[in-house]
Structures are given as structure tokens and as C-alpha cells.
Scaffold this motif. Structure first.
Motif, PDB file in Angstrom:
ATOM      1  N   PHE A 143       0.817  -1.217   0.000  1.00 25.76           N
ATOM      2  CA  PHE A 143       0.000   0.000   0.000  1.00 25.76           C
ATOM      3  C   PHE A 143       0.848   1.263   0.000  1.00 25.76           C
ATOM      4  N   SER A 144       0.191   2.357  -0.316  1.00 26.94           N
ATOM      5  CA  SER A 144       0.744   3.696  -0.100  1.00 26.94           C
ATOM      6  C   SER A 144      -0.318   4.514   0.608  1.00 26.94           C
ATOM      7  N   THR A 145       0.126   5.443   1.439  1.00 30.80           N
ATOM      8  CA  THR A 145      -0.796   6.325   2.150  1.00 30.80           C
ATOM      9  C   THR A 145      -0.063   7.635   2.443  1.00 30.80           C
ATOM     10  N   LEU A 146      -0.728   8.565   3.104  1.00 30.78           N
ATOM     11  CA  LEU A 146      -0.160   9.888   3.337  1.00 30.78           C
ATOM     12  C   LEU A 146       0.163  10.117   4.808  1.00 30.78           C
ATOM     13  N   ALA A 147       1.184  10.942   5.046  1.00 30.68           N
ATOM     14  CA  ALA A 147       1.626  11.259   6.404  1.00 30.68           C
ATOM     15  C   ALA A 147       1.590  12.757   6.643  1.00 30.68           C
ATOM     16  N   ALA A 148       1.810  13.135   7.885  1.00 30.36           N
ATOM     17  CA  ALA A 148       1.830  14.544   8.278  1.00 30.36           C
ATOM     18  C   ALA A 148       2.813  15.327   7.417  1.00 30.36           C
ATOM     19  N   GLY A 149       2.455  16.562   7.103  1.00 29.70           N
ATOM     20  CA  GLY A 149       3.278  17.406   6.247  1.00 29.70           C
ATOM     21  C   GLY A 149       2.803  17.452   4.822  1.00 29.70           C
ATOM     22  N   THR A 169      -5.493  16.794   7.558  1.00 29.82           N
ATOM     23  CA  THR A 169      -4.291  16.477   8.320  1.00 29.82           C
ATOM     24  C   THR A 169      -4.156  14.960   8.437  1.00 29.82           C
ATOM     25  N   PHE A 170      -2.920  14.494   8.528  1.00 29.77           N
ATOM     26  CA  PHE A 170      -2.654  13.060   8.581  1.00 29.77           C
ATOM     27  C   PHE A 170      -1.689  12.761   9.723  1.00 29.77           C
ATOM     28  N   SER A 249       3.496  19.374  -2.278  1.00 31.17           N
ATOM     29  CA  SER A 249       4.252  18.226  -1.786  1.00 31.17           C
ATOM     30  C   SER A 249       3.370  17.249  -1.014  1.00 31.17           C
ATOM     31  N   TYR A 250       3.638  15.975  -1.211  1.00 33.47           N
ATOM     32  CA  TYR A 250       2.943  14.903  -0.502  1.00 33.47           C
ATOM     33  C   TYR A 250       3.972  14.059   0.237  1.00 33.47           C
TER      34      TYR A 250
END
Length: 262
Positions: A143-149, A169-170, A249-250
Motif C-alpha cells: 500500500f501507499s498512504t499519506l503522512a503529516a506534512g 491532516t494526517f 508536496s505529498y
């Protein structure tokens, strides 16, 4: 508990359903991340059943079917509009609508579960429980997912306009890694990488976000955005301009987990 602040599922599903016909045209970042996530798929294995969680328009699901031609490949998405669009575009594959936090599959039924940029809308702990349950012993979750920032430029630009929430927010990378470590999965890989898309103008960026259906946030003011506020937002975003354009940016997490053999 690994739960990002996020909008309710109904609004998420509605926004993504509306974006079904425009999504692929704007999915530059999404295609890039999915391609990198797929590098983690087992290459020396012949699975029988493969699931694409958050399959969207189905473009990535078809790549999974090409990667595993012998397998039954199923695409599942919360947004009925997305699932319908995928079904009409790729009728040779299997499609359904469902909730990632409540998977409609039997225990120990799947060999591979793949998901790219979908589980960030969910409670990660719950997702891991569900995926663990439906995977066979020895099965793999890629998988891929998103983080803070993630989208910090967008958040900062809007903060100069008003105090409303414009950007989701993540959870931090460390928080999500802790969730994985507590899940029972064997952790094969869990990496953070910054992925950036560049735009000519701030308005192009906003149009692409709408086309992708990713503009759902936990709370937002009602009504149309005034020209004055839009202009102020554009001015604020210009501070980030580079030779390549305006960056967005991700912070992307790429994970490979395996359910232990009995």
C-alpha cells in the motif's frame, strides 16, 4: 488509535463519485505513487485472488490484472460513481462498492491486497484489522498512504487568507509505523518519501484538486469563495514558486506487510 482528522465518508464518497470522469486527467501524482507502490508486489508468486482497495477509476486495477494474469482481480471503492465508471470502462474485471473499514469478504480469502492513496481517509488501525482478517496466512498487503506534512504549501497559503480548514491532516510517520507494529503483520518495508507535483498557477492546482475529488476536508465554510480571497490565496502561494513552478508536496508512506503463516 491512528485516526487522521477527516471528513465524513458520505461526503468523501460524493466528491469522488463526482470526480469519476475527470480523475484520470489530473491523476499525475496518483499514477506516480501507484507505480512505485506496485514495485512492492511479490514477483515470484502466483496468487489466486487479488483485491485493489480504493480502486477509483480502475486504471491501477487493470495493471494488477496484467501483473497477475492468472488471478481473479477485484476492484473495490467506497464511491459508487467510481465503481460504476470502472465497471463501464473495464467490464472484463470484477468491481464492487464497499467500505475499507468494513470489508465484505470472508476471512482468509485473499492472497494479495493492494491499495494506493486510499487508506488515508480511514482509521489505519481498523484498516489493518480488516485486511489482516481477509488475507490468507502468508498473504501480502502492499500500500501507499499519506503522512503529516502533506500539502504543507497549500495549508500555509490558505492560512494567510482565513482560519478555516482547507487541508486534511494526517498522522505522523512514526505514529502510523507504531500502528503497523501493533497489528500482527510482519513488517517487510515501511518507508517515507516526499512526492511533489508542480503547477503553472495556483488556480490550476485548485482545479486539479477538484477534478481529483480530494478537496474534502473535516470542516469548511459554506458559500462561494470571493474574488478577493482567491486573489489573496494566489499571492500567498507565489512565495513557494520555483523554476519548475508552484510545488504541492505529498509525504507518502510506502508499505509492504505480510500476514504470518500459521
Amino acid at each position: 488509535m491512528c485516526r487522521p482528522a477527516r471528513a465524513d465518508k458520505r461526503r468523501i464518497a460524493v466528491n469522488f463519485s463526482r470526480a469519476a470522469k475527470t480523475y484520470d486527467y489530473a491523476a499525475v501524482l496518483q499514477d506516480r505513487v501507484a507505480a512505485r507502490a506496485m514495485l512492492g508486489l511479490p514477483a515470484d508468486w502466483l496468487p489466486d485472488c487479488v483485491l485493489d482497495l480504493g480502486s477509483g477509476t480502475g486504471s491501477q486495477t487493470t495493471l494488477l490484472a496484467e501483473h497477475y494474469p492468472q488471478a481473479t482481480v477485484l476492484g473495490m471503492d467506497l464511491a459508487i460513481g467510481m465503481a460504476s465508471h470502472a465497471r463501464s470502462s473495464y467490464p472484463e474485471l470484477n468491481w464492487c462498492s464497499g467500505d475499507i473499514e468494513h470489508l465484505p469478504f470472508k476471512s482468509n480469502a485473499l492472497d494479495v491486497v493492494f491499495s494506493s492513496l486510499a487508506i488515508q481517509w480511514c482509521d489505519l488501525s481498523r484498516v489493518l484489522e480488516e485486511v489482516y482478517d481477509v488475507l490468507k496466512p502468508g498473504g501480502v498487503f502492499v500500500f501507499s498512504t499519506l503522512a503529516a506534512g502533506t500539502m504543507h504549501e497549500l495549508k500555509q497559503a490558505w492560512s494567510s487568507v482565513d482560519r478555516h480548514v482547507h487541508v486534511n491532516t494526517f498522522d505522523a510517520f512514526s505514529t502510523q509505523k507504531h500502528c503497523v507494529q501493533q497489528s500482527g503483520f510482519q513488517l517487510h518495508s515501511f518507508k517515507l518519501q516526499t512526492e511533489t507535483v508542480f503547477y503553472l498557477t495556483a488556480m490550476q492546482l485548485l482545479r486539479d484538486m477538484k477534478a481529483l475529488g480530494v478537496n474534502t476536508v473535516p470542516s469548511r465554510q459554506n458559500g462561494l469563495m470571493s474574488r478577493q480571497r482567491i486573489f489573496k490565496f494566489q499571492q500567498a502561494y507565489e512565495m513557494f514558486r520555483t523554476d519548475k513552478g508552484l510545488p504541492l508536496s505529498y509525504e507518502v508512506i510506502y508499505g509492504i506487510l505480510r500476514k504470518p503463516q500459521r
